[in-house]
Scaffold this motif. Structure first.
Motif, PDB file in Angstrom:
ATOM      1  N   THR A   1       0.835  -1.208   0.000  1.00 37.04           N
ATOM      2  CA  THR A   1       0.000   0.000   0.000  1.00 37.04           C
ATOM      3  C   THR A   1       0.867   1.253   0.000  1.00 37.04           C
ATOM      4  O   THR A   1       0.652   2.189  -0.788  1.00 37.04           O
ATOM      5  CB  THR A   1      -0.933   0.012   1.223  1.00 37.04           C
ATOM      6  OG1 THR A   1      -1.745  -1.170   1.204  1.00 37.04           O
ATOM      7  CG2 THR A   1      -1.836   1.233   1.217  1.00 37.04           C
ATOM      8  N   LEU A   2       1.850   1.275   0.880  1.00 39.98           N
ATOM      9  CA  LEU A   2       2.722   2.447   0.987  1.00 39.98           C
ATOM     10  C   LEU A   2       3.562   2.644  -0.275  1.00 39.98           C
ATOM     11  O   LEU A   2       3.890   3.771  -0.644  1.00 39.98           O
ATOM     12  CB  LEU A   2       3.623   2.310   2.218  1.00 39.98           C
ATOM     13  CG  LEU A   2       2.886   2.343   3.565  1.00 39.98           C
ATOM     14  CD1 LEU A   2       3.834   2.001   4.705  1.00 39.98           C
ATOM     15  CD2 LEU A   2       2.243   3.707   3.802  1.00 39.98           C
ATOM     16  N   ARG A   3       3.892   1.556  -0.931  1.00 40.32           N
ATOM     17  CA  ARG A   3       4.685   1.636  -2.157  1.00 40.32           C
ATOM     18  C   ARG A   3       3.873   2.167  -3.326  1.00 40.32           C
ATOM     19  O   ARG A   3       4.393   2.864  -4.203  1.00 40.32           O
ATOM     20  CB  ARG A   3       5.234   0.242  -2.497  1.00 40.32           C
ATOM     21  CG  ARG A   3       6.196   0.202  -3.671  1.00 40.32           C
ATOM     22  CD  ARG A   3       6.926  -1.126  -3.710  1.00 40.32           C
ATOM     23  NE  ARG A   3       6.077  -2.220  -4.139  1.00 40.32           N
ATOM     24  CZ  ARG A   3       5.880  -2.554  -5.414  1.00 40.32           C
ATOM     25  NH1 ARG A   3       6.434  -1.851  -6.392  1.00 40.32           N
ATOM     26  NH2 ARG A   3       5.122  -3.589  -5.728  1.00 40.32           N
TER      27      ARG A   3
ATOM     28  N   ARG B   1       1.814  10.187  -2.462  1.00 37.57           N
ATOM     29  CA  ARG B   1       2.576  10.629  -1.292  1.00 37.57           C
ATOM     30  C   ARG B   1       1.664  11.059  -0.136  1.00 37.57           C
ATOM     31  O   ARG B   1       1.877  10.651   1.007  1.00 37.57           O
ATOM     32  CB  ARG B   1       3.498  11.784  -1.687  1.00 37.57           C
ATOM     33  CG  ARG B   1       4.317  12.314  -0.503  1.00 37.57           C
ATOM     34  CD  ARG B   1       5.274  13.405  -0.926  1.00 37.57           C
ATOM     35  NE  ARG B   1       6.275  12.893  -1.835  1.00 37.57           N
ATOM     36  CZ  ARG B   1       7.236  13.653  -2.382  1.00 37.57           C
ATOM     37  NH1 ARG B   1       7.271  14.958  -2.113  1.00 37.57           N
ATOM     38  NH2 ARG B   1       8.136  13.127  -3.193  1.00 37.57           N
ATOM     39  N   ALA B   2       0.666  11.854  -0.413  1.00 39.14           N
ATOM     40  CA  ALA B   2      -0.205  12.358   0.657  1.00 39.14           C
ATOM     41  C   ALA B   2      -0.976  11.215   1.317  1.00 39.14           C
ATOM     42  O   ALA B   2      -1.089  11.154   2.555  1.00 39.14           O
ATOM     43  CB  ALA B   2      -1.174  13.401   0.110  1.00 39.14           C
ATOM     44  N   ASP B   3      -1.511  10.315   0.492  1.00 37.89           N
ATOM     45  CA  ASP B   3      -2.250   9.172   1.046  1.00 37.89           C
ATOM     46  C   ASP B   3      -1.328   8.263   1.857  1.00 37.89           C
ATOM     47  O   ASP B   3      -1.714   7.766   2.925  1.00 37.89           O
ATOM     48  CB  ASP B   3      -2.904   8.375  -0.081  1.00 37.89           C
ATOM     49  CG  ASP B   3      -4.171   9.039  -0.616  1.00 37.89           C
ATOM     50  OD1 ASP B   3      -4.732   9.897   0.104  1.00 37.89           O
ATOM     51  OD2 ASP B   3      -4.598   8.689  -1.719  1.00 37.89           O
ATOM     52  N   ALA B   4      -0.113   8.057   1.358  1.00 35.84           N
ATOM     53  CA  ALA B   4       0.844   7.203   2.072  1.00 35.84           C
ATOM     54  C   ALA B   4       1.203   7.809   3.431  1.00 35.84           C
ATOM     55  O   ALA B   4       1.297   7.104   4.444  1.00 35.84           O
ATOM     56  CB  ALA B   4       2.096   6.985   1.239  1.00 35.84           C
ATOM     57  N   GLU B   5       1.386   9.138   3.461  1.00 33.12           N
ATOM     58  CA  GLU B   5       1.709   9.798   4.734  1.00 33.12           C
ATOM     59  C   GLU B   5       0.558   9.677   5.726  1.00 33.12           C
ATOM     60  O   GLU B   5       0.772   9.443   6.922  1.00 33.12           O
ATOM     61  CB  GLU B   5       2.055  11.267   4.482  1.00 33.12           C
ATOM     62  CG  GLU B   5       3.416  11.469   3.825  1.00 33.12           C
ATOM     63  CD  GLU B   5       3.731  12.930   3.570  1.00 33.12           C
ATOM     64  OE1 GLU B   5       2.893  13.790   3.941  1.00 33.12           O
ATOM     65  OE2 GLU B   5       4.805  13.211   3.006  1.00 33.12           O
ATOM     66  N   GLU B   6      -0.668   9.846   5.243  1.00 36.54           N
ATOM     67  CA  GLU B   6      -1.822   9.716   6.125  1.00 36.54           C
ATOM     68  C   GLU B   6      -1.980   8.271   6.608  1.00 36.54           C
ATOM     69  O   GLU B   6      -2.302   8.024   7.785  1.00 36.54           O
ATOM     70  CB  GLU B   6      -3.087  10.173   5.390  1.00 36.54           C
ATOM     71  CG  GLU B   6      -4.381  10.054   6.202  1.00 36.54           C
ATOM     72  CD  GLU B   6      -4.421  10.937   7.437  1.00 36.54           C
ATOM     73  OE1 GLU B   6      -5.389  10.812   8.208  1.00 36.54           O
ATOM     74  OE2 GLU B   6      -3.495  11.752   7.646  1.00 36.54           O
TER      75      GLU B   6
ATOM     76  N   SER C   1      -9.981   1.050   2.027  1.00 36.98           N
ATOM     77  CA  SER C   1     -10.217   1.529   0.656  1.00 36.98           C
ATOM     78  C   SER C   1      -8.906   1.831  -0.049  1.00 36.98           C
ATOM     79  O   SER C   1      -8.740   1.502  -1.228  1.00 36.98           O
ATOM     80  CB  SER C   1     -11.086   2.794   0.669  1.00 36.98           C
ATOM     81  OG  SER C   1     -12.379   2.502   1.132  1.00 36.98           O
ATOM     82  N   LEU C   2      -7.968   2.439   0.677  1.00 38.71           N
ATOM     83  CA  LEU C   2      -6.676   2.752   0.064  1.00 38.71           C
ATOM     84  C   LEU C   2      -5.920   1.478  -0.302  1.00 38.71           C
ATOM     85  O   LEU C   2      -5.295   1.396  -1.365  1.00 38.71           O
ATOM     86  CB  LEU C   2      -5.833   3.619   1.011  1.00 38.71           C
ATOM     87  CG  LEU C   2      -4.506   4.112   0.419  1.00 38.71           C
ATOM     88  CD1 LEU C   2      -4.752   5.024  -0.780  1.00 38.71           C
ATOM     89  CD2 LEU C   2      -3.676   4.838   1.483  1.00 38.71           C
TER      90      LEU C   2
END
Length: 356
Positions: free
Chosen positions: A274-276, A280-285, A305-306
């Motif tokens: 997911t983080l990969r 960027r903004a979604d990964a940080e959240e 969902s993400l």
């Protein structure tokens, strides 16, 4: 050989259940002689060992059968000892993760904290629960050794089984430590998650129980490579499926609240993917929310969902399929007895089937 209407797990489970119950019953008088205060601890242990899938004893049994072993009561005793090792690992894991539940019931440290609270004892109930649970886990580890050694198998068979039996205990503890380290580092790479998975789950759940069965049957050297080729990919696929269920599974099936792995901040392949893949903004959240014990339903829903929208869930499903294919190919090895090969093929489905 399993009957047409009985799974490989169902075939083995009654004997494992019987052996476990008999062993704990044999140790009960000793504990109660030490002190009547140990009665609620025994009751808690009974609850713990009466649940679970019995996968490790099952793989040990079919590893034995795949090596040409035939029905032998002592084999069930040795295989059932792995459930006491599993009880130790789960009790300690829940303390480490500060989990509230296990198999739909209060985790052991929560149950023992409630004993302290309900008894009106002095001190902190939660601290008592954690300490008591650690001691109970240690007791299970000691009894695992006792149960293995007390099985009625020939001394030479038990000696041969020592190598995988001892190694799996070392590997699962080391894998648990690696898991702690990766969480402390905040590691979020697929490679880091896979390394933890290999030692904490794959080798411990599938590979080494199979090796133990082969060693007890006197054919470890012949079958070790075949069982590793089957056991490692299946063990990884099993843990990947467990990680998916830890986020998307039905609480009625998993015994844990929905999204509990996200609250615990587990650094799984699903999280790493997911983080990969996320922006960027979604990964940080996602990173900010991961490991927050107070995550609410809306935050869990957003994280789920993400995971799905980023393609991480699909990537994990593809990995599971690839590992299943690898394990299936490994069963083409003629060194494995035919009846066990059929059961081991069924176990691939049992260990990796979707339940969500």
């Amino acid at each position: 050989m399993t009957s047409s209407h009985m799974s490989p797990v169902s075939f083995v489970r009654p004997m494992i259940d019987t052996e476990l119950a008999a062993f704990v019953a044999s140790r009960r008088p000793l504990l109660l002689k030490i002190g009547a205060e140990l009665e609620p601890v025994l009751a808690a242990l009974d609850t713990m060992i009466n649940g679970g899938k019995r996968l490790r004893p099952t793989f040990c049994y079919w590893g034995w059968r795949g090596a040409g072993g035939r029905e032998e009561p002592g084999l069930y005793t040795a295989a059932a000892a792995l459930e006491l090792l599993q009880a130790c690992a789960l009790i300690h894991d829940d303390v480490i993760d500060n989990s509230d539940t296990r198999r739909g019931r209060p985790a052991m440290h929560r149950r023992l904290a409630a004993l302290h609270r309900d008894s009106g004892w002095h001190g902190d109930s939660e601290q008592f629960g954690r300490g008591a649970a650690i001691l109970l886990g240690d007791l299970c580890l000691a009894w695992c050794e006792d149960m293995y050694q007390s099985s009625a198998l020939p001394p030479e068979a038990l000696a041969a089984g020592r190598v995988p039996f001892d190694l799996m205990r070392t590997e699962v503890m080391a894998g648990q430590y690696l898991d702690l380290v990766e969480q402390a580092r905040g590691a979020d790479t697929v490679d880091a998650a896979l390394r933890v998975m290999r030692f904490k789950s794959a080798k411990y759940t599938v590979e080494q129980p199979l090796h133990l069965g082969a060693a007890l049957a006197g054919r470890h050297a012949e079958l070790a490579s075949a069982y590793t080729a089957y056991g490692i990919p299946l063990g990884v696929a099993f843990q990947l499926r467990d990680d998916v269920l830890g986020v998307f599974g039905d609480p009625e099936e998993t015994g844990k609240p929905a999204g509990d792995d996200l609250r615990e901040g587990k650094r799984t392949v699903l999280v790493a993917e997911t983080l990969r893949r996320a922006g960027r903004a979604d990964a940080e959240e996602f990173r900010r929310l991961l490991g927050d014990p107070d995550l609410g339903p809306e935050e869990v829903a957003w994280m789920r969902s993400l995971i799905a929208d980023s393609g991480a869930l699909e990537a994990c499903e593809a990995r599971i399929a690839d590992y299943v294919a690898d394990a299936t190919r490994a069963l083409e090895n003629d060194a494995i007895a035919d009846d066990a090969r059929s059961a081991l093929a069924d176990l691939i489905v049992a260990a990796t089937a979707r339940k969500h």
